[in-house]
Enzyme design. Structure first.
Site, PDB file in Angstrom:
ATOM      1  CG  ASP A 187      44.508  51.249  36.758  1.00  0.00           C
ATOM      2  OD1 ASP A 187      45.725  51.505  36.844  1.00  0.00           O
ATOM      3  OD2 ASP A 187      44.089  50.130  36.370  1.00  0.00           O
ATOM      4  CG  HIS A 224      47.648  26.950  44.742  1.00  0.00           C
ATOM      5  ND1 HIS A 224      48.555  26.526  45.697  1.00  0.00           N
ATOM      6  CD2 HIS A 224      47.644  28.317  44.795  1.00  0.00           C
ATOM      7  CE1 HIS A 224      49.070  27.582  46.294  1.00  0.00           C
ATOM      8  NE2 HIS A 224      48.545  28.672  45.770  1.00  0.00           N
ATOM      9  CD  GLU A 225      43.953  30.740  43.838  1.00  0.00           C
ATOM     10  OE1 GLU A 225      43.302  31.258  44.767  1.00  0.00           O
ATOM     11  OE2 GLU A 225      45.094  31.132  43.499  1.00  0.00           O
ATOM     12  CG  LEU A 226      38.924  24.828  44.851  1.00  0.00           C
ATOM     13  CD1 LEU A 226      38.401  23.591  44.139  1.00  0.00           C
ATOM     14  CD2 LEU A 226      37.765  25.612  45.468  1.00  0.00           C
ATOM     15  NE  ARG A 227      46.390  21.110  48.038  1.00  0.00           N
ATOM     16  CZ  ARG A 227      46.788  21.262  46.780  1.00  0.00           C
ATOM     17  NH1 ARG A 227      47.416  22.366  46.416  1.00  0.00           N
ATOM     18  NH2 ARG A 227      46.571  20.311  45.906  1.00  0.00           N
ATOM     19  N   GLY A 277      41.986  36.323  40.630  1.00  0.00           N
ATOM     20  CA  GLY A 277      42.717  36.211  39.369  1.00  0.00           C
ATOM     21  C   GLY A 277      41.867  35.684  38.238  1.00  0.00           C
ATOM     22  CG  LEU A 278      39.226  32.964  38.389  1.00  0.00           C
ATOM     23  CD1 LEU A 278      38.157  32.165  39.107  1.00  0.00           C
ATOM     24  CD2 LEU A 278      39.782  32.185  37.220  1.00  0.00           C
ATOM     25  N   GLY A 279      38.887  37.601  37.170  1.00  0.00           N
ATOM     26  CA  GLY A 279      38.040  38.682  36.649  1.00  0.00           C
ATOM     27  C   GLY A 279      38.315  39.007  35.196  1.00  0.00           C
ATOM     28  CB  ALA A 309      40.281  50.106  36.894  1.00  0.00           C
TER      29      ALA A 309
END
Length: 416
Positions: free
Chosen positions: A348, A207-210, A378-380, A321
């Site tokens: 934060d 989905h993210e690549l699309r 959304g990977l951090g 944060a």
């Protein structure tokens, strides 16, 4: 369920062991019976049988000298002719035999001391054998049955039935086999969870690549249709290319951490100094939105770590944060050393995370509706969690007070 090879091996081992024990005990008891202080001697038995044979073959006169000689020291034998009205009693420990001489007279031969008589051991031997077979079969079945169930479950898992569990079939049993079953169930549950996470990850990655690829194709199409918008479309293509590059880099980092690669370069790093550099860089980003970054730390904490991975982890936590804190607020970083552990807290003053979703924010591509239009992949935090766990540490999220999010990290000191 047909008995398998393990059942028969266990059965034969137990049966041979019980049979051997039974045979040894049987031999001991027989030896005591024959040679104990209350048992009859072989000589007395042979003499008793000789006298009996001679009386029946030659008559009473032939055995009188033998009886007198045997009774010279004590009254061992008594030899009495039976006539009408004769009343005889047999000593409780002795033996007696009714004899008939060749002339038709009846005589009673008695031994006042016990003689040896061979007992009939067929019945106790048969009973012992039957019980040994029954005991061996039950014990072998008790031990082999859960292992057969475990084998069936392993075949089911290999065929893709990851919901298979063996523990509920063990009942109230408590032994090492049940411990093995429990570990098997835990392994299958972890495998099921990992595969489900991988499926979700593949779905999210596609989905993210699309999305950036679709925008790239749209920009290229518009560029062909409207050459006068070349600069705007090229800028758009550049942004989407950078986003793809960033996404691929994050995915590669996550894959390296997921696979547990051991060839990462390790070195001695002062983690407090590392945090200082990250806080300084994050301060410039925070200043752009009117926020600030404050670091409060102990002097030093040197550990043998993968500096690259922990730098990515700390940077992702701090930048996350800064990204979500409200304008004009402060992102506070505290790094305290307690014994052989480093305790890091990053807090934060942003919208925060609901309490029931604190664990899910560490999942790849997990983004909340409260994040709005804040950019991110959304990977951090997923990378941060795996990097911390790779170094034997722990990371968790807490609800801030009165609002915001708190990330706490605990790392042990590692010696190279």
């Amino acid at each position: 369920m047909r008995p398998g090879r393990l059942f028969w091996k266990l059965f034969l081992c137990f049966w041979l062991a019980t049979t051997l024990s039974f045979t040894v005990l049987f031999a001991i008891f027989e030896y005591k019976e024959r040679n104990g202080p209350e048992s009859g001697s072989w000589l007395r038995t042979a003499l008793f049988m000789t006298i009996s044979s001679m009386v029946e073959a030659q008559g009473p006169d032939a055995v009188s000298p033998i009886i007198r000689h045997a009774n010279r020291e004590n009254e061992q034998f008594s030899f009495t002719e039976l006539t009408p009205g004769t009343r005889m009693t047999t000593p409780p420990e002795g033996a007696s035999k009714l004899l008939k001489s060749p002339d038709g007279r009846l005589f009673l031969l008695q031994s006042r001391l016990p003689i040896w008589q061979k007992p009939n051991h067929r019945l106790p031997f048969a009973i012992g054998t039957m019980f040994s077979i029954l005991f061996s079969a039950l014990l072998a079945w008790h031990l082999s049955r859960p292992l057969r169930r475990l084998g069936e479950a392993a075949r089911a898992v290999a065929s893709g039935q990851l919901s298979t569990r063996v523990g509920p079939l063990m009942g109230r049993r408590r032994d090492e086999i049940v411990d093995l079953v429990r570990e098997f169930d835990r392994m299958v549950a972890q495998l099921q969870q990992t595969l489900e996470a991988q499926r979700r990850l593949l779905h999210d990655i596609s989905h993210e690549l699309r999305s950036p690829l679709t925008r790239l194709q749209a920009a290229i199409g518009l560029l062909r249709q409207s050459p006068d918008e070349q600069q705007a479309m090229l800028a758009r293509i550049e942004r989407e290319s950078e986003r793809l590059d960033e996404l691929i880099e994050e995915l590669l980092t996550l894959a390296r951490l997921e696979s547990g690669q051991q060839n990462l370069p390790y070195e001695k790093v002062d983690l407090i100094e590392l945090l200082g550099a990250i806080a300084e860089d994050a301060g410039f980003e925070a200043a752009a939105k009117g926020a600030r970054v404050c670091l409060a730390s102990d002097p030093a904490f040197v550990s043998w770590v993968s500096g690259e991975m922990l730098y990515r982890a700390f940077e992702n936590i701090v930048r996350n944060a800064v990204k979500f804190t409200d304008p004009g607020t402060e992102v506070r970083i505290e790094a305290r050393v307690s014994g052989e552990h480093l305790h890091l807290t990053v807090s934060d003053h942003g919208p925060g995370v609901p309490a029931d979703m604190l664990d899910s924010i560490f999942e790849p591509f997990k983004r909340l509706e409260t994040t709005g239009d804040v950019p991110g992949l959304g990977l951090g935090l997923s990378i941060a969690q795996r990097a911390v766990q790779m170094h034997g540490g722990q990371i968790k999220a807490l609800v801030g007070s009165p609002r915001g999010l708190i990330i706490r990290v605990e790392l042990p000191r590692r010696e190279g």
